[in-house]
Design a protein around this motif. Sequence first.
Motif, PDB file in Angstrom:
ATOM      1  N   GLY A  14       1.559 -16.399 161.997  1.00 50.72           N
ATOM      2  CA  GLY A  14       2.966 -16.729 161.879  1.00 50.72           C
ATOM      3  C   GLY A  14       3.890 -15.548 162.129  1.00 50.72           C
ATOM      4  N   VAL A  15       3.477 -14.650 163.018  1.00 50.15           N
ATOM      5  CA  VAL A  15       4.294 -13.480 163.332  1.00 50.15           C
ATOM      6  C   VAL A  15       4.529 -13.416 164.838  1.00 50.15           C
ATOM      7  N   GLN A  16       5.496 -12.602 165.217  1.00 52.67           N
ATOM      8  CA  GLN A  16       5.802 -12.425 166.632  1.00 52.67           C
ATOM      9  C   GLN A  16       6.100 -10.954 166.898  1.00 52.67           C
ATOM     10  N   THR A  17       5.978 -10.567 168.150  1.00 51.95           N
ATOM     11  CA  THR A  17       6.147  -9.168 168.530  1.00 51.95           C
ATOM     12  C   THR A  17       7.606  -8.738 168.465  1.00 51.95           C
ATOM     13  N   HIS A  18       7.834  -7.621 167.835  1.00 52.14           N
ATOM     14  CA  HIS A  18       9.140  -6.957 167.860  1.00 52.14           C
ATOM     15  C   HIS A  18       8.968  -5.683 168.668  1.00 52.14           C
ATOM     16  N   GLU A  19       9.593  -5.617 169.840  1.00 50.45           N
ATOM     17  CA  GLU A  19       9.387  -4.508 170.766  1.00 50.45           C
ATOM     18  C   GLU A  19       9.841  -3.167 170.176  1.00 50.45           C
ATOM     19  N   ILE A  20       8.991  -2.176 170.327  1.00 51.28           N
ATOM     20  CA  ILE A  20       9.280  -0.807 169.899  1.00 51.28           C
ATOM     21  C   ILE A  20       9.411   0.073 171.137  1.00 51.28           C
ATOM     22  N   GLN A  21      10.355   0.976 171.114  1.00 54.71           N
ATOM     23  CA  GLN A  21      10.586   1.872 172.248  1.00 54.71           C
ATOM     24  C   GLN A  21       9.327   2.677 172.574  1.00 54.71           C
ATOM     25  N   PRO A  22       8.851   2.654 173.829  1.00 59.71           N
ATOM     26  CA  PRO A  22       7.657   3.433 174.207  1.00 59.71           C
ATOM     27  C   PRO A  22       8.022   4.882 174.493  1.00 59.71           C
ATOM     28  N   ASP A  23       8.256   5.670 173.451  1.00 58.30           N
ATOM     29  CA  ASP A  23       8.752   7.035 173.614  1.00 58.30           C
ATOM     30  C   ASP A  23       7.831   8.089 173.022  1.00 58.30           C
ATOM     31  N   GLY A  24       6.588   7.726 172.707  1.00 57.45           N
ATOM     32  CA  GLY A  24       5.669   8.665 172.078  1.00 57.45           C
ATOM     33  C   GLY A  24       5.661   8.558 170.569  1.00 57.45           C
ATOM     34  N   HIS A  25       6.679   7.891 169.998  1.00 56.74           N
ATOM     35  CA  HIS A  25       6.775   7.725 168.546  1.00 56.74           C
ATOM     36  C   HIS A  25       6.480   6.283 168.127  1.00 56.74           C
ATOM     37  N   CYS A  26       5.941   5.468 169.043  1.00 56.23           N
ATOM     38  CA  CYS A  26       5.872   4.028 168.820  1.00 56.23           C
ATOM     39  C   CYS A  26       5.085   3.648 167.568  1.00 56.23           C
ATOM     40  N   LEU A  27       3.966   4.315 167.299  1.00 55.69           N
ATOM     41  CA  LEU A  27       3.182   3.975 166.109  1.00 55.69           C
ATOM     42  C   LEU A  27       4.025   4.154 164.850  1.00 55.69           C
ATOM     43  N   PHE A  28       4.689   5.291 164.754  1.00 54.13           N
ATOM     44  CA  PHE A  28       5.450   5.616 163.555  1.00 54.13           C
ATOM     45  C   PHE A  28       6.699   4.736 163.429  1.00 54.13           C
ATOM     46  N   SER A  29       7.324   4.422 164.551  1.00 51.48           N
ATOM     47  CA  SER A  29       8.486   3.528 164.522  1.00 51.48           C
ATOM     48  C   SER A  29       8.078   2.116 164.132  1.00 51.48           C
ATOM     49  N   ALA A  30       6.924   1.653 164.626  1.00 49.85           N
ATOM     50  CA  ALA A  30       6.450   0.307 164.291  1.00 49.85           C
ATOM     51  C   ALA A  30       6.151   0.197 162.803  1.00 49.85           C
TER      52      ALA A  30
END
Length: 299
Positions: A129-145
């Motif tokens: 019951g979840v959907q993707t929320h796009e994270i900026q692909p800037d090298g920090h994506c894991l931490f931003s997600a």
Amino acid sequence: MAGSKKNKPKKAVPPSYSSMPDQPQTGDDDHELVDDLLAELDSRNHTVQQESATVLIEMQEHKENAVGARARSAKKKQDSRSRHEARQARKAAALVQNHAPIDPEADARLEREAKEEEASIKETCDKLGVQTHEIQPDGHCLFSAIADQLTLLNILPPAQANYVTVRAAASNFIYTHPDDFLPFLPSAFGEDGVGATSAGFMTPRQFEQYCMTIKDTGAWGGEPEILALSRAYNVPIHVIQGGVPKIVEHNPGSSPWSSGKVARISFHRRMYGLGEHYNSLRPKTAISQMADKIQSAFS
């Protein structure tokens, strides 16, 4: 991602790094350029990917040649940043090979694998019951997600939910728990070292540099950082991926987790070229759930 703001290069890619002076590039400007180029490896624009990858490879070869000329008889020392850049240079080489414009079969294969990965991740997300929320692909994506997830779970206030806060938390936890992480981190003279023949562990100084790199640079995070953040914030972090298993669980303790709070992120190997990427997974809205039902009815 071509056509969107996040896919445009942050700065112009130089035509050839080999045309620069022969002195090794080690200044802040060079490190900033490397960060920009690594971020651009995640672009869906194949031209941007190839240009960035080519320059990264030339920079790495230039640096290795300069070091070898000065100290051929000594073991080559690499700090955590150098090892990170070397791994990304190898990733860049694979990117160039797989995205060569003269090889349409390779492009077709990658496109097929990306679609299969996307379908697999969506299937798992639909069940949860979840959907993707796009994270900026800037090298920090894991931490931003993960920061996005921590806000949804009311663990971090919105003002602190950013990669800077989460990077610092991961770095501090790893640094204060060396026995839990040292066996799983790359060593300077072990398997990640140039010409290495055996595994080895980081020295205390190398370990400190690794932690500082996670905290202060755009170095990509991975399994050690996810586990550290799960423990630091005392919340399970589940990673949905296209491979097997479809869900990789990172729990803060060895005992079963009784709380209903779970941070969910997705891991993409192919969706953004060869650059590995993480997105946040948010609960589906009523509108998106209705759209899914309509699509299923006509498929």
